[in-house]
Design a protein around this motif. Structure first.
Motif, PDB file in Angstrom:
ATOM      1  N   ALA A  36       0.387  -1.101   0.059  1.00  0.00           N
ATOM      2  CA  ALA A  36       0.228   0.306  -0.124  1.00  0.00           C
ATOM      3  C   ALA A  36       0.719   1.254   0.240  1.00  0.00           C
ATOM      4  CB  ALA A  36      -0.886   0.254   1.646  1.00  0.00           C
ATOM      5  N   LEU A  37       1.831   1.281   0.470  1.00  0.00           N
ATOM      6  CA  LEU A  37       2.788   2.566   0.324  1.00  0.00           C
ATOM      7  C   LEU A  37       3.544   2.522  -0.329  1.00  0.00           C
ATOM      8  CD1 LEU A  37       4.319   1.937   3.894  1.00  0.00           C
ATOM      9  CD2 LEU A  37       2.814   3.518   3.576  1.00  0.00           C
ATOM     10  N   ALA A  38       3.781   1.805  -1.039  1.00  0.00           N
ATOM     11  CA  ALA A  38       4.692   1.879  -2.201  1.00  0.00           C
ATOM     12  C   ALA A  38       3.493   1.871  -3.530  1.00  0.00           C
ATOM     13  CB  ALA A  38       5.213  -0.220  -2.966  1.00  0.00           C
ATOM     14  N   ALA A  39       2.138   1.872  -3.438  1.00  0.00           N
ATOM     15  CA  ALA A  39       1.392   2.520  -4.484  1.00  0.00           C
ATOM     16  C   ALA A  39       1.067   3.431  -4.156  1.00  0.00           C
ATOM     17  CB  ALA A  39       0.077   0.983  -4.006  1.00  0.00           C
ATOM     18  N   ALA A  40       1.047   3.946  -3.091  1.00  0.00           N
ATOM     19  CA  ALA A  40       0.833   5.530  -2.710  1.00  0.00           C
ATOM     20  C   ALA A  40       2.211   6.242  -3.266  1.00  0.00           C
ATOM     21  CB  ALA A  40       0.640   5.483  -1.355  1.00  0.00           C
ATOM     22  N   GLU A  41       2.795   5.782  -2.822  1.00  0.00           N
ATOM     23  CA  GLU A  41       4.779   6.521  -3.437  1.00  0.00           C
ATOM     24  C   GLU A  41       4.455   6.676  -5.172  1.00  0.00           C
ATOM     25  OE1 GLU A  41       8.409   4.990  -2.229  1.00  0.00           O
ATOM     26  OE2 GLU A  41       7.588   5.183   0.067  1.00  0.00           O
ATOM     27  N   GLN A  42       3.784   6.061  -5.800  1.00  0.00           N
ATOM     28  CA  GLN A  42       3.587   6.293  -7.380  1.00  0.00           C
ATOM     29  C   GLN A  42       2.306   6.628  -7.336  1.00  0.00           C
ATOM     30  OE1 GLN A  42       6.292   4.359  -9.278  1.00  0.00           O
ATOM     31  NE2 GLN A  42       6.826   4.442  -7.299  1.00  0.00           N
ATOM     32  N   GLY A  43       1.435   7.231  -6.398  1.00  0.00           N
ATOM     33  CA  GLY A  43       0.533   7.874  -6.738  1.00  0.00           C
ATOM     34  C   GLY A  43      -0.866   7.179  -6.752  1.00  0.00           C
ATOM     35  N   ASP A  44      -0.666   5.961  -6.721  1.00  0.00           N
ATOM     36  CA  ASP A  44      -2.245   5.073  -6.590  1.00  0.00           C
ATOM     37  C   ASP A  44      -2.540   4.640  -5.052  1.00  0.00           C
ATOM     38  OD1 ASP A  44      -3.989   3.186  -6.548  1.00  0.00           O
ATOM     39  OD2 ASP A  44      -2.579   1.523  -6.949  1.00  0.00           O
ATOM     40  N   ILE A  45      -3.646   5.579  -5.382  1.00  0.00           N
ATOM     41  CA  ILE A  45      -4.099   6.175  -3.211  1.00  0.00           C
ATOM     42  C   ILE A  45      -4.791   4.262  -3.646  1.00  0.00           C
ATOM     43  CG2 ILE A  45      -3.028   8.106  -3.212  1.00  0.00           C
ATOM     44  CD1 ILE A  45      -6.159   9.031  -3.540  1.00  0.00           C
ATOM     45  N   THR A  46      -5.535   3.773  -4.293  1.00  0.00           N
ATOM     46  CA  THR A  46      -6.349   3.266  -3.866  1.00  0.00           C
ATOM     47  C   THR A  46      -5.950   1.885  -2.647  1.00  0.00           C
ATOM     48  OG1 THR A  46      -6.990   3.386  -6.287  1.00  0.00           O
ATOM     49  CG2 THR A  46      -7.788   1.361  -5.379  1.00  0.00           C
ATOM     50  N   ALA A  47      -4.636   1.327  -2.781  1.00  0.00           N
ATOM     51  CA  ALA A  47      -4.349   0.433  -2.065  1.00  0.00           C
ATOM     52  C   ALA A  47      -4.223   0.513  -0.774  1.00  0.00           C
ATOM     53  CB  ALA A  47      -2.738   0.203  -2.304  1.00  0.00           C
TER      54      ALA A  47
END
Length: 95
Positions: A73-84
């Protein structure tokens, strides 16, 4: 439910399934106890046991999710994907 959500599996899921199937069988036996007129104290005791089993299954699921999905979830958020991250936050309301 999407295919991706449906395919989401953790190592603990098989253990959780076993716990829930045992609780399911236990619930059926409690229904039988009610139908045969067993004392309420016996029923309450057995319902308490099922409740504890289900709570433990939920606890295992959430702990496993936290252990395995927080990093994703944190890695996805760093990529701009806040869904996870949003999905991760949603599970905390069941703690």
């Amino acid at each position: 439910m999407s295919d991706q959500e449906h395919a989401h599996q953790h190592q603990s899921h098989s253990d959780i399934i076993k716990r829930l199937k045992r609780a399911e069988g236990h619930l059926r036996s409690i229904v039988g106890m009610i139908e045969t007129g067993r004392p309420c104290v016996d029923l309450a005791q057995q319902l308490h046991a099922v409740e504890k089993a289900i709570c433990q299954a939920k606890r295992t699921l959430i702990q496993d999710h936290i252990d395995h999905c927080l990093e994703h979830a944190l890695a996805a958020a760093e990529q701009g994907d806040i869904t996870a991250l949003s999905n991760f936050k949603q599970i905390t309301k069941y703690l």
